[in-house]
Design a protein around this motif. Structure first.
Motif, PDB file in Angstrom:
ATOM      1  N   GLN A   1       0.917  -1.121   0.188  1.00 13.99           N
ATOM      2  CA  GLN A   1      -0.125   0.102   0.022  1.00 13.99           C
ATOM      3  C   GLN A   1       0.788   1.195  -0.175  1.00 13.99           C
ATOM      4  O   GLN A   1       1.744   1.428   0.803  1.00 13.99           O
ATOM      5  N   TRP A   2       0.576   2.113  -0.972  1.00 14.96           N
ATOM      6  CA  TRP A   2       1.543   3.174  -1.130  1.00 14.96           C
ATOM      7  C   TRP A   2       1.092   4.412   0.039  1.00 14.96           C
ATOM      8  O   TRP A   2       0.007   4.547   0.409  1.00 14.96           O
ATOM      9  N   HIS A   3       2.446   4.951   0.636  1.00 16.89           N
ATOM     10  CA  HIS A   3       2.109   5.936   1.439  1.00 16.89           C
ATOM     11  C   HIS A   3       3.285   7.093   1.348  1.00 16.89           C
ATOM     12  O   HIS A   3       4.486   6.898   0.671  1.00 16.89           O
ATOM     13  N   GLU A   4       3.111   8.211   2.043  1.00 16.46           N
ATOM     14  CA  GLU A   4       4.106   9.049   1.959  1.00 16.46           C
ATOM     15  C   GLU A   4       5.222   8.495   3.191  1.00 16.46           C
ATOM     16  O   GLU A   4       4.835   8.371   4.390  1.00 16.46           O
ATOM     17  N   LEU A   5       6.450   8.373   2.733  1.00 18.46           N
ATOM     18  CA  LEU A   5       7.544   7.944   3.741  1.00 18.46           C
ATOM     19  C   LEU A   5       8.163   8.682   4.136  1.00 18.46           C
ATOM     20  O   LEU A   5       9.014   8.514   5.271  1.00 18.46           O
ATOM     21  N   ALA A   6       8.487  10.024   3.568  1.00 20.69           N
ATOM     22  CA  ALA A   6       9.381  10.937   3.920  1.00 20.69           C
ATOM     23  C   ALA A   6       9.269  12.219   3.513  1.00 20.69           C
ATOM     24  O   ALA A   6       8.423  12.389   2.517  1.00 20.69           O
ATOM     25  N   ARG A   7       9.629  13.373   4.134  1.00 24.95           N
ATOM     26  CA  ARG A   7       9.395  14.741   3.773  1.00 24.95           C
ATOM     27  C   ARG A   7      10.801  15.257   3.714  1.00 24.95           C
ATOM     28  O   ARG A   7      11.275  16.136   4.660  1.00 24.95           O
ATOM     29  N   PRO A   8      11.377  14.917   2.886  1.00 29.78           N
ATOM     30  CA  PRO A   8      13.045  15.435   2.566  1.00 29.78           C
ATOM     31  C   PRO A   8      13.185  16.875   2.784  1.00 29.78           C
ATOM     32  O   PRO A   8      14.292  17.560   3.342  1.00 29.78           O
ATOM     33  N   GLN A   9      12.127  17.687   2.151  1.00 30.07           N
ATOM     34  CA  GLN A   9      12.495  19.244   2.292  1.00 30.07           C
ATOM     35  C   GLN A   9      11.213  20.058   2.752  1.00 30.07           C
ATOM     36  O   GLN A   9      10.121  19.721   2.056  1.00 30.07           O
ATOM     37  N   VAL A  10      11.446  20.888   3.583  1.00 30.00           N
ATOM     38  CA  VAL A  10      10.230  21.645   4.140  1.00 30.00           C
ATOM     39  C   VAL A  10      10.931  23.096   3.924  1.00 30.00           C
ATOM     40  O   VAL A  10      12.143  23.292   4.591  1.00 30.00           O
ATOM     41  N   HIS A  11      10.425  23.992   2.926  1.00 31.98           N
ATOM     42  CA  HIS A  11      11.291  25.075   2.385  1.00 31.98           C
ATOM     43  C   HIS A  11      10.636  26.324   2.700  1.00 31.98           C
ATOM     44  O   HIS A  11       9.346  26.733   3.181  1.00 31.98           O
ATOM     45  N   GLY A  12      11.433  27.713   2.558  1.00 28.04           N
ATOM     46  CA  GLY A  12      10.466  28.670   2.642  1.00 28.04           C
ATOM     47  C   GLY A  12       9.825  29.304   1.357  1.00 28.04           C
ATOM     48  O   GLY A  12       9.375  30.363   1.441  1.00 28.04           O
ATOM     49  N   TYR A  13      10.197  28.636   0.257  1.00 30.85           N
ATOM     50  CA  TYR A  13       9.967  29.203  -1.081  1.00 30.85           C
ATOM     51  C   TYR A  13       8.893  28.142  -1.430  1.00 30.85           C
ATOM     52  O   TYR A  13       9.372  26.841  -1.427  1.00 30.85           O
ATOM     53  N   ASP A  14       8.164  28.601  -2.460  1.00 26.60           N
ATOM     54  CA  ASP A  14       7.154  27.519  -3.131  1.00 26.60           C
ATOM     55  C   ASP A  14       8.227  26.659  -4.194  1.00 26.60           C
ATOM     56  O   ASP A  14       9.269  27.206  -5.080  1.00 26.60           O
TER      57      ASP A  14
ATOM     58  N   VAL B   1      15.266  13.409  16.000  1.00 26.04           N
ATOM     59  CA  VAL B   1      15.755  12.126  16.785  1.00 26.04           C
ATOM     60  C   VAL B   1      15.658  10.787  15.876  1.00 26.04           C
ATOM     61  O   VAL B   1      14.760  10.572  15.117  1.00 26.04           O
ATOM     62  N   PRO B   2      16.624  10.198  15.795  1.00 28.38           N
ATOM     63  CA  PRO B   2      16.611   9.046  14.889  1.00 28.38           C
ATOM     64  C   PRO B   2      15.551   8.040  15.264  1.00 28.38           C
ATOM     65  O   PRO B   2      15.276   7.910  16.740  1.00 28.38           O
ATOM     66  N   ILE B   3      14.642   7.490  14.297  1.00 24.35           N
ATOM     67  CA  ILE B   3      13.760   6.590  15.042  1.00 24.35           C
ATOM     68  C   ILE B   3      13.752   5.513  13.874  1.00 24.35           C
ATOM     69  O   ILE B   3      14.180   5.169  13.094  1.00 24.35           O
ATOM     70  N   GLU B   4      13.331   4.335  14.795  1.00 26.91           N
ATOM     71  CA  GLU B   4      13.072   2.945  14.203  1.00 26.91           C
ATOM     72  C   GLU B   4      11.722   2.741  13.645  1.00 26.91           C
ATOM     73  O   GLU B   4      10.765   2.816  14.480  1.00 26.91           O
ATOM     74  N   LEU B   5      11.255   2.584  12.358  1.00 24.78           N
ATOM     75  CA  LEU B   5       9.943   2.443  11.809  1.00 24.78           C
ATOM     76  C   LEU B   5       9.903   1.200  10.967  1.00 24.78           C
ATOM     77  O   LEU B   5      10.766   0.759  10.345  1.00 24.78           O
ATOM     78  N   ASN B   6       8.784   0.688  11.038  1.00 32.12           N
ATOM     79  CA  ASN B   6       8.517  -0.671  10.440  1.00 32.12           C
ATOM     80  C   ASN B   6       7.114  -0.414   9.462  1.00 32.12           C
ATOM     81  O   ASN B   6       6.604  -1.445   9.124  1.00 32.12           O
ATOM     82  N   GLU B   7       6.458   0.672   9.618  1.00 31.63           N
ATOM     83  CA  GLU B   7       5.282   1.048   8.964  1.00 31.63           C
ATOM     84  C   GLU B   7       5.484   2.499   8.738  1.00 31.63           C
ATOM     85  O   GLU B   7       6.225   3.413   9.308  1.00 31.63           O
ATOM     86  N   PRO B   8       4.579   3.059   7.687  1.00 33.01           N
ATOM     87  CA  PRO B   8       4.745   4.238   7.407  1.00 33.01           C
ATOM     88  C   PRO B   8       4.791   5.539   8.403  1.00 33.01           C
ATOM     89  O   PRO B   8       4.072   5.243   9.563  1.00 33.01           O
ATOM     90  N   PRO B   9       5.632   6.428   8.393  1.00 33.50           N
ATOM     91  CA  PRO B   9       5.576   7.344   9.664  1.00 33.50           C
ATOM     92  C   PRO B   9       4.253   8.382   9.746  1.00 33.50           C
ATOM     93  O   PRO B   9       3.560   8.552   8.712  1.00 33.50           O
ATOM     94  N   THR B  10       3.887   8.698  11.048  1.00 31.33           N
ATOM     95  CA  THR B  10       2.872   9.571  11.129  1.00 31.33           C
ATOM     96  C   THR B  10       3.042  11.095  10.943  1.00 31.33           C
ATOM     97  O   THR B  10       4.226  11.276  10.609  1.00 31.33           O
ATOM     98  N   GLU B  11       2.202  11.941  10.574  1.00 36.80           N
ATOM     99  CA  GLU B  11       2.333  13.371  10.255  1.00 36.80           C
ATOM    100  C   GLU B  11       3.338  13.855  11.241  1.00 36.80           C
ATOM    101  O   GLU B  11       4.299  14.648  10.783  1.00 36.80           O
ATOM    102  N   GLU B  12       3.404  13.761  12.633  1.00 35.33           N
ATOM    103  CA  GLU B  12       4.282  14.393  13.557  1.00 35.33           C
ATOM    104  C   GLU B  12       5.726  13.650  13.128  1.00 35.33           C
ATOM    105  O   GLU B  12       6.527  14.726  13.098  1.00 35.33           O
ATOM    106  N   THR B  13       5.962  12.593  12.800  1.00 37.21           N
ATOM    107  CA  THR B  13       7.180  11.919  12.518  1.00 37.21           C
ATOM    108  C   THR B  13       7.573  12.627  11.244  1.00 37.21           C
ATOM    109  O   THR B  13       8.975  13.132  11.184  1.00 37.21           O
ATOM    110  N   LEU B  14       6.848  12.540  10.107  1.00 36.96           N
ATOM    111  CA  LEU B  14       7.167  13.266   8.961  1.00 36.96           C
ATOM    112  C   LEU B  14       7.597  14.557   8.985  1.00 36.96           C
ATOM    113  O   LEU B  14       8.605  15.276   8.370  1.00 36.96           O
ATOM    114  N   MET B  15       6.927  15.337   9.830  1.00 38.49           N
ATOM    115  CA  MET B  15       7.372  16.900   9.938  1.00 38.49           C
ATOM    116  C   MET B  15       8.836  17.048  10.585  1.00 38.49           C
ATOM    117  O   MET B  15       9.441  18.191  10.205  1.00 38.49           O
ATOM    118  N   GLN B  16       9.068  16.278  11.685  1.00 44.34           N
ATOM    119  CA  GLN B  16      10.270  16.474  12.287  1.00 44.34           C
ATOM    120  C   GLN B  16      11.506  15.521  11.955  1.00 44.34           C
ATOM    121  O   GLN B  16      12.487  16.006  12.217  1.00 44.34           O
TER     122      GLN B  16
END
Length: 767
Positions: free
Chosen positions: A407-420, A502-517
């Protein structure tokens, strides 16, 4: 030829406003995403849980389920296009059974109640300072009344069936901080006003308590929630302290209103409240809970104490690191509750029955603004997308432990930027470059923690285990660059831990909190050289070169810059166009680079033998260009001999190498067959299917959001059209087929993104 299309993945966020998400007892959530209504089946495992309903022409402002005691087969939506709609689930699909038109401006809030079985009353509030009352009787919907608010505006409204009278009553929160109560006698008129809040009321909900009493909860920007008890009035002498009560008449009955409680627990504007009634197992008495959501980044569940009955917090969740501006709304679901945040993200907490703790759970999500570009990783293991919401997101298949398939999911948010963000190119499995509305191209590299978690979730490694590098990345306060964080590094404590990794161990897709941080990639390089905002980038499939081009109105600024990825030095400036280059595409063998531009020309550059430098091999001019408007897109066929261009006037042209060079600017290239002409639309994306066969399979994305699949042999044949329910409802920005993989057999995965905030993957089988 037969074409079979199946939805594999739909990624999108909800619109960023209150009352845009609703959840019913059967586990179905509905939310507004851009101009569409999305139905999310939270029970579905192992397949795409989203269904997209396209009807409104502008942004959806609110959606509501219409719940009957035993079923829920209808919902309401309203939109900035001045209309509202009643949707009904019939014969396996959702359709609009009534379109409510008549408001002179956008419709911002909507509510409805069933009366006498299937008859329905719907109330819509608009910025045209009116509330309209609609009645559906025997399947026919009519406008019953328009309530003028003079110059006032209705911020939210809620309808409820009054006990005893068994007729609807309407609560309207206006911009005067007051709640106006309307009841019907011949027509709707104001019967009472509730005064007490000191700022706008943004959320209302009503629950029946007993045969003669209802409770109204109101949530306000003054940070307080007020609970009002409305019951059938009885004249009796009360000794001792009296609670002040007001009385009003409705349906020939006298009702009394008392302020039952004021709940103070939030520190920011409170946007949403919802009641939930359940049976207390111990006492067999009904118990009540209230869920509230606020911009202070928290959700609270309130319950009355068992002795004394004072309302207290029983659960508080939230305080999400980096979650912009808190929560716009919240809803109860089956054994769970949900909040939707400032960045359009959904957060679901489920009750862990063993520990009796509420835990965040995996949920769908996506971009909350137009998606400008997408790219597959070279082997098709993940898909990257960049958007005007200033984020880059990485999507991949989660191989579930319960055997539910990938099942496809968002697995990471590599860049959160100040510009579009405007464009991206995947350079290698663990490295990509992106461009935003700035003059710099930025290069990012996957950190160790991401590579480790990717292997856990997807079940395949991106790179070898011996890669040395940073553990993760964090964003410094006021910073635009992601700073590398190495393992064993002490995080700087004190006040500067907002970009804490904080390094984390994931075995399922990250929650929104984890993605952002915790899923940022460190930025390793900045490439300077353009005089204006970078508009497009592409990398060669051998990973050796990156090409970039910027917004331009003169030839010098329209130059394509070439970068050597081994040392990130600029090695060449290719000058050919006079206006902005809109797209760049390296050929599959990395020996050619194609550019198309607003100046209605394309140019083909050829790699000089044994070097990384390029020279012009062919281009179009005014005599042989075919396209008469901006060329928006270009792509290569997998054989590397044919390429396609698509333009604003609705033409797709295929060009191929010929055996007899001409003395025109086209040299060894010529138009293949006749152009495909699509009147009254603009071709904004084009791609070729990676199939080994005689005819070419071309997918074209249109400004209308539709994607069409054609085959071309000597003439064009339309094989299939993907409409707005499986494609997009606004401009298609990019299309790419997944690079062929062993397990695909005949299946093609087509990824698409659009101005409607959606990223979609469809499986296509052509037989």
């Amino acid at each position: 030829m037969n074409v079979f299309v199946k939805q594999v993945y739909t990624s999108v966020a909800c619109n960023r406003m209150p009352e845009i998400v609703d959840w019913n007892k059967d586990g179905f959530m509905c939310f507004g995403a851009s101009n569409a209504v999305v139905i999310y089946d939270t029970n579905k495992v192992g397949q795409d849980p989203l269904k997209v309903l396209s009807h409104h022409r502008l942004r959806v402002n609110s959606v509501k389920w219409l719940q009957k005691p035993d079923s829920c087969t209808e919902l309401l939506s309203c939109s900035a296009d001045k209309t509202a709609a009643i949707w009904t689930f019939d014969k396996g699909c959702w359709k609009v059974t009534s379109s409510l038109t008549g408001h002179e401006d956008g419709v911002t809030c909507i509510t409805g109640v069933y009366v006498n079985g299937d008859d329905l009353m719907v109330y819509t509030g608009s910025i045209d300072s009116t509330v309209k009352v609609w009645e559906r009787k025997d399947g026919t919907t009519t406008l019953k009344q328009t309530i003028s608010l003079h110059s006032g505006i209705c911020l939210t409204l809620h309808a409820h069936i009054l006990p005893i009278a068994n007729k609807p009553v309407l609560f309207c929160a206006l911009d005067d901080h007051k709640i106006h109560i309307f009841a019907e006698e011949k027509e709707y008129h104001r019967v009472h006003i509730l005064v007490g809040h000191e700022d706008w009321v943004r959320g209302l909900d009503v629950i029946g308590v007993d045969d003669s009493t209802v409770m109204l909860a109101s949530a306000s920007q003054d940070t307080y929630i007020r609970l009002w008890r409305i019951q059938c009035h009885e004249d009796k002498d009360v000794k001792g302290i009296k609670v002040e009560e007001k009385v009003f008449q409705a349906y020939g009955i006298t009702w009394s209103v008392k302020l039952d409680a004021v709940l103070a627990g939030h520190e920011g504007w409170v946007y949403g409240v919802q009641w939930q009634k359940s049976l207390d197992v111990a006492t067999n008495q009904p118990s009540y809970r209230l869920l509230s959501s606020s911009l202070d980044k928290t959700l609270i569940i309130w319950q009355p104490e068992s002795h004394g009955g004072a309302w207290v917090e029983s659960v508080r969740v939230g305080e999400v690191g980096g979650n912009g501006l808190g929560f716009y709304g919240s809803r109860f679901g089956p054994d769970a509750f949900m909040g939707h945040g400032y960045n359009g993200s959904l957060h679901i907490w489920k009750l862990d029955k063993e520990t009796n703790q509420w835990r965040p759970s995996v949920v769908v999500g996506g971009h909350f603004s137009g998606v400008e570009d997408i790219r597959w990783e070279g082997a098709g293991r993940y898909l990257l997308s960049v958007s005007l919401d200033q984020t880059a997101r990485l999507h991949g298949p989660w191989t579930r432990a319960d055997g539910g398939g990938a099942q496809w999911h968002e697995l990471a948010r590599p860049q959160v930027h100040g510009y579009d963000l405007a464009a991206l190119a995947v350079v290698s499995p663990a490295c990509y470059a992106s461009a935003a509305e700035e003059k710099v191209v930025r290069v990012f590299r996957a950190p160790h923690n991401f590579l480790h978690n990717f292997r856990n979730i997807v079940g395949e490694a991106l790179v070898g285990d011996d890669v040395k590098g940073p553990e993760g990345a964090s964003v410094p306060s006021l910073g635009l660059s992601n700073k590398a964080v190495f393992s064993g590094e002490e995080q700087a404590g004190g006040d500067d831990n907002d970009g804490y990794f904080v390094p984390i161990e994931l075995n399922e897709p990250p929650t929104e909190e984890t993605l952002m941080q915790n899923t940022l990639w460190p930025e390793t390089q900045k490439l300077y050289g353009h005089g204006y905002e970078v508009y497009c980038v592409d990398s060669s499939s051998d990973g050796a070169l990156l090409a970039s081009a910027a917004r331009a109105s003169v030839a010098e600024h329209a130059a394509v810059l070439l970068w050597d990825t081994s040392n990130w030095q600029q090695i060449q400036k290719l000058i050919s166009h006079n206006l902005t280059v809109t797209q760049l595409a390296f050929s599959p063998d990395s020996q050619h680079l194609l550019s198309v531009s607003r100046d209605r020309k394309w140019t083909l550059f050829r790699r000089k033998q044994g070097s990384n430098l390029f020279e012009i091999a062919a281009c179009t001019d005014k005599t042989n260009g075919v396209h008469t408007r901006i060329i928006w897109c270009c792509a290569w066929a997998s054989n590397g001999r044919v390429f396609g261009t698509g333009s604003r006037e609705g033409k797709v042209c295929l060009w191929s190498k010929t055996d007899s060079p001409s003395d025109s600017s086209l040299r060894e290239y010529s138009l293949l067959g006749k152009p495909l002409e699509l009147p009254n639309t603009s071709v904004t994306a084009v791609t070729f299917a990676p199939l080994k066969r005689d005819d070419l399979i071309v997918a074209a994305g249109l400004e209308s959001g539709v994607i069409r699949i054609y085959s071309f042999h000597t003439a064009w044949t339309l094989l299939h059209e993907l409409d707005s329910s499986v494609a997009h409802h606004l401009t298609v920005k990019r299309l790419f087929f997944r690079p062929p993989r062993k397990e695909d057999n005949e299946e093609l995965l087509l990824a698409s993104c659009g101005s409607d905030h959606f990223v979609r993957i469809n499986s296509i089988i052509i037989s």
